[in-house]
Design a protein around this motif. Structure first.
Motif, mmCIF file in Angstrom:
data_model
loop_
_atom_site.group_PDB
_atom_site.id
_atom_site.type_symbol
_atom_site.label_atom_id
_atom_site.label_comp_id
_atom_site.label_asym_id
_atom_site.label_seq_id
_atom_site.Cartn_x
_atom_site.Cartn_y
_atom_site.Cartn_z
ATOM 1 N N LYS A 84 35.527 59.354 13.154
ATOM 2 C CA LYS A 84 35.250 60.176 14.327
ATOM 3 C C LYS A 84 34.255 61.284 14.008
ATOM 4 C CE LYS A 84 39.492 59.621 17.056
ATOM 5 N NZ LYS A 84 40.604 60.324 17.705
ATOM 6 N N PHE A 85 34.448 61.908 12.837
ATOM 7 C CA PHE A 85 33.532 62.975 12.409
ATOM 8 C C PHE A 85 32.121 62.417 12.246
ATOM 9 C CE2 PHE A 85 31.385 65.229 8.939
ATOM 10 C CZ PHE A 85 31.353 66.523 9.463
ATOM 11 N N ALA A 86 32.002 61.214 11.671
ATOM 12 C CA ALA A 86 30.694 60.577 11.482
ATOM 13 C C ALA A 86 30.009 60.323 12.821
ATOM 14 C CB ALA A 86 30.858 59.280 10.699
ATOM 15 N N ILE A 87 30.796 59.924 13.828
ATOM 16 C CA ILE A 87 30.230 59.673 15.158
ATOM 17 C C ILE A 87 29.729 60.977 15.776
ATOM 18 C CG2 ILE A 87 30.752 58.910 17.513
ATOM 19 C CD1 ILE A 87 32.687 56.880 16.322
ATOM 20 N N TYR A 88 30.481 62.057 15.592
ATOM 21 C CA TYR A 88 30.030 63.357 16.103
ATOM 22 C C TYR A 88 28.747 63.814 15.416
ATOM 23 C CZ TYR A 88 34.049 64.373 19.094
ATOM 24 O OH TYR A 88 34.970 64.355 20.109
ATOM 25 N N VAL A 89 28.633 63.535 14.123
ATOM 26 C CA VAL A 89 27.393 63.855 13.406
ATOM 27 C C VAL A 89 26.233 63.047 13.982
ATOM 28 C CG1 VAL A 89 26.194 63.692 11.182
ATOM 29 C CG2 VAL A 89 28.546 64.528 11.267
ATOM 30 N N LEU A 90 26.494 61.768 14.280
ATOM 31 C CA LEU A 90 25.475 60.911 14.890
ATOM 32 C C LEU A 90 25.068 61.449 16.255
ATOM 33 C CD1 LEU A 90 23.751 58.366 14.907
ATOM 34 C CD2 LEU A 90 25.739 57.080 15.731
ATOM 35 N N ILE A 91 26.043 61.922 17.033
ATOM 36 C CA ILE A 91 25.743 62.505 18.348
ATOM 37 C C ILE A 91 24.841 63.729 18.188
ATOM 38 C CG2 ILE A 91 26.720 63.723 20.337
ATOM 39 C CD1 ILE A 91 29.165 61.873 20.091
ATOM 40 N N LEU A 92 25.127 64.542 17.173
ATOM 41 C CA LEU A 92 24.314 65.736 16.913
ATOM 42 C C LEU A 92 22.879 65.335 16.577
ATOM 43 C CD1 LEU A 92 24.202 68.787 16.599
ATOM 44 C CD2 LEU A 92 24.941 68.520 14.230
ATOM 45 N N ILE A 93 22.720 64.300 15.745
ATOM 46 C CA ILE A 93 21.378 63.815 15.389
ATOM 47 C C ILE A 93 20.660 63.288 16.630
ATOM 48 C CG2 ILE A 93 20.108 62.047 14.088
ATOM 49 C CD1 ILE A 93 22.344 62.252 11.953
ATOM 50 N N LEU A 94 21.391 62.520 17.445
ATOM 51 C CA LEU A 94 20.801 61.977 18.671
ATOM 52 C C LEU A 94 20.438 63.090 19.663
ATOM 53 C CD1 LEU A 94 23.115 58.862 19.206
ATOM 54 C CD2 LEU A 94 20.656 58.822 18.713
ATOM 55 N N PHE B 146 29.896 65.750 26.349
ATOM 56 C CA PHE B 146 30.885 66.287 25.412
ATOM 57 C C PHE B 146 31.956 67.082 26.161
ATOM 58 C CE2 PHE B 146 32.480 69.680 22.675
ATOM 59 C CZ PHE B 146 32.912 68.964 21.572
ATOM 60 N N PHE B 147 31.513 67.951 27.062
ATOM 61 C CA PHE B 147 32.474 68.750 27.830
ATOM 62 C C PHE B 147 33.346 67.864 28.719
ATOM 63 C CE2 PHE B 147 29.836 72.445 26.779
ATOM 64 C CZ PHE B 147 30.823 73.380 26.516
ATOM 65 N N TYR B 148 32.732 66.861 29.344
ATOM 66 C CA TYR B 148 33.509 65.953 30.188
ATOM 67 C C TYR B 148 34.585 65.236 29.373
ATOM 68 C CZ TYR B 148 34.898 61.638 32.406
ATOM 69 O OH TYR B 148 35.658 60.605 32.888
ATOM 70 N N MET B 149 34.190 64.618 28.267
ATOM 71 C CA MET B 149 35.131 63.864 27.442
ATOM 72 C C MET B 149 36.180 64.783 26.827
ATOM 73 S SD MET B 149 34.377 60.646 27.570
ATOM 74 C CE MET B 149 35.153 59.952 26.118
ATOM 75 N N TYR B 150 35.728 65.947 26.390
ATOM 76 C CA TYR B 150 36.610 66.877 25.693
ATOM 77 C C TYR B 150 37.731 67.371 26.597
ATOM 78 C CZ TYR B 150 37.629 70.227 21.972
ATOM 79 O OH TYR B 150 38.220 70.921 20.950
ATOM 80 N N PHE B 151 37.354 67.863 27.766
ATOM 81 C CA PHE B 151 38.359 68.438 28.658
ATOM 82 C C PHE B 151 39.141 67.358 29.407
ATOM 83 C CE2 PHE B 151 35.420 72.050 28.190
ATOM 84 C CZ PHE B 151 36.323 72.967 27.672
ATOM 85 N N ASN B 152 38.550 66.209 29.599
ATOM 86 C CA ASN B 152 39.284 65.105 30.200
ATOM 87 C C ASN B 152 40.436 64.659 29.297
ATOM 88 O OD1 ASN B 152 39.427 62.980 32.373
ATOM 89 N ND2 ASN B 152 39.153 61.649 30.610
ATOM 90 N N ASN B 153 40.181 64.682 27.993
ATOM 91 C CA ASN B 153 41.215 64.302 27.027
ATOM 92 C C ASN B 153 42.176 65.444 26.712
ATOM 93 O OD1 ASN B 153 39.987 61.812 26.816
ATOM 94 N ND2 ASN B 153 38.742 62.378 25.065
ATOM 95 N N SER B 154 41.834 66.650 27.157
ATOM 96 C CA SER B 154 42.650 67.814 26.801
ATOM 97 C C SER B 154 43.670 68.191 27.866
ATOM 98 C CB SER B 154 41.733 69.022 26.544
ATOM 99 O OG SER B 154 40.901 68.778 25.440
ATOM 100 N N LYS B 155 43.707 67.441 28.987
ATOM 101 C CA LYS B 155 44.621 67.802 30.080
ATOM 102 C C LYS B 155 46.083 67.771 29.631
ATOM 103 C CE LYS B 155 41.519 66.221 33.756
ATOM 104 N NZ LYS B 155 41.286 65.194 34.803
ATOM 105 N N LYS B 156 46.461 66.695 28.945
ATOM 106 C CA LYS B 156 47.845 66.574 28.490
ATOM 107 C C LYS B 156 48.152 67.603 27.407
ATOM 108 C CE LYS B 156 48.157 61.633 29.502
ATOM 109 N NZ LYS B 156 48.371 60.273 28.935
ATOM 110 N N ILE B 157 47.159 67.837 26.543
ATOM 111 C CA ILE B 157 47.365 68.810 25.455
ATOM 112 C C ILE B 157 47.558 70.207 26.033
ATOM 113 C CG2 ILE B 157 46.267 69.871 23.435
ATOM 114 C CD1 ILE B 157 44.876 67.235 22.926
#
Length: 407
Positions: A180-190, A209-220
């Motif tokens: 997952k960390f590697a994918i985030y690094v790839l996103i940063l490069i992109l 990023f904000f959409y995915m982040y907060f969409n997944n954070s509702k339950k948390i």
């Protein structure tokens, strides 16, 4: 040539993957697409040769001349250097210097982008018929191919965007935190790469990023508010890190100049122009305006006018079908459809403010692909009497509206 060979291998790999997942008639559709693309490419190169030109006019000429300067060992600088460096990479990995290699690569990038989106559609549970229709509609439209094949950056931009969406799309299925960390690094490069193509490109990965982040954070947020708060601070930290990196490479200075220009352009337009701008972007340029390209376009080729007219005519028919799909079929929203909509809204909003909807053909090509992906992701293809009535009605409305507003 090495870049082009790698792109062709990528296309074959994705096509075989889609075929294994029951995407209907994909071999036939891709073969037809390649035949049309080769025909357009040959006609385009022949006409340029007859005009005594190596590339198209305007920005294409600027990018090509800058690329030649780099190839000749001179330092060169222009706007959107990310595309120039890509063109340079294509040429130094080819047996000889020829602008046609970039045309071929741009076309392959269109195909890869469409197939990446088709792959995500299939993984999202979209019906195979929708996926294969998306491939056929976008990879065979002459306007899309002609507009984005030329020595311009839009194919590369959309390719980077599709990779960014793919990263966010696939990250949830990864259990390994290191991956997952590697994918985030790839996103940063992109993010840096797409920003080197378009100044506002960073808005896309950040918005997703904000959409995915907060969409997944509702339950948390409900169960573990402290962890949710920690995630909020993490987002802020990442955002400031991106801004800091862009500032270090001198990107923010460019952004400071570009943003006021966009808002100044928007403030100079009337409210009606801003409201109608998205409609003009979605329905333009229209077959009539395309045929009369010598009157309406600052730069044009005769073959380009014909290809654009054919593509625009079919697009009006397809828009009528899309309107009928949306109004008569049940919607199936997914994370993929939401991410595509976010990209679509950003693109439409920026160019509505900057140009009032009067865009070059290449921008239309991007919109045609995004619109097709959204509609065919959220609706099912069903041909009923109601659909046929709506489809015919909306095709007539779009055609009449396009003629009345001079689109």
């Amino acid at each position: 040539m090495l870049i082009i060979i790698a792109e062709i291998i990528t296309i074959v790999t994705i096509v075989n993957c889609l075929k294994r997942n029951d995407v209907q008639k994909i071999y036939l559709y891709v073969f037809c697409a390649f035949a049309i693309q080769i025909f357009i490419f040959i006609i385009y190169r022949i006409e340029l040769h007859s005009l005594g030109r190596e590339v198209y006019y305007s920005d294409a000429e600027t990018y090509w001349n800058t690329t030649l300067s780099l190839l000749n060992g001179y330092s060169a600088e222009t706007y959107n250097m990310g595309y120039v460096y890509y063109s340079y990479l294509i040429e130094i990995t080819s047996p000889f210097i020829w602008a046609g290699f970039i045309n071929i690569s741009n076309t392959m990038l269109i195909n890869i982008t469409v197939l990446i989106i088709a792959y995500m559609m299939q993984k999202s549970g979209v019906e195979p018929k929708n996926t294969s229709s998306f491939i056929l509609i976008t990879m065979t439209n002459p306007l899309i191919i002609y507009a984005m094949m030329r020595n311009l950056k839009d194919s590369l931009f959309l390719f980077y965007v599709s990779l960014i969406i793919l990263c966010y799309f696939s990250i949830e299925s990864k259990k390994n935190n290191l991956l997952k960390f590697a994918i985030y690094v790839l996103i940063l490069i992109l993010t840096l790469l797409v920003s080197s193509i378009r100044h506002w490109g960073f808005l896309i990965p950040i918005s997703l990023f904000f959409y995915m982040y907060f969409n997944n954070s509702k339950k948390i947020m409900k169960k573990m508010p402290l962890i949710f708060l920690f995630r909020i601070f993490s987002v802020i930290f990442i955002l400031f890190t991106i801004i800091y990196m862009m500032n270090k490479i001198g990107y923010m200075q460019i952004l400071y100049m570009w943003v006021p220009i966009v808002f100044e352009s928007a403030s100079g337009m009337g409210i009606n122009s801003l409201i109608l701008a998205p409609l003009k972007i979605l329905t333009g340029p229209g077959p009539i305006r395309s045929v009369l390209g010598s009157k309406y376009f600052l730069f044009y080729t005769e073959s380009g006018n014909i290809f654009s007219a054919i593509g625009a005519f079919f697009w009006w028919i397809i828009l009528g079908m899309y309107a009928a799909f949306y109004l008569t079929q049940e919607k199936q929203w997914s994370k993929l459809s939401m991410m595509l909509i976010i990209v679509f809204i950003i693109f439409i909003a920026i160019y509505s403010m900057q140009y009032g909807g009067s865009l070059e053909l290449r921008f239309r090509g991007v919109i045609y692909i995004l619109t097709s992906a959204i509609i065919l992701t959220i609706t099912k293809i069903k041909t009923t009497k109601v659909f046929l009535i709506f489809s015919t009605l909306f095709t007539l409305i779009i055609s009449a509206g396009g003629i009345v507003f001079g689109i």
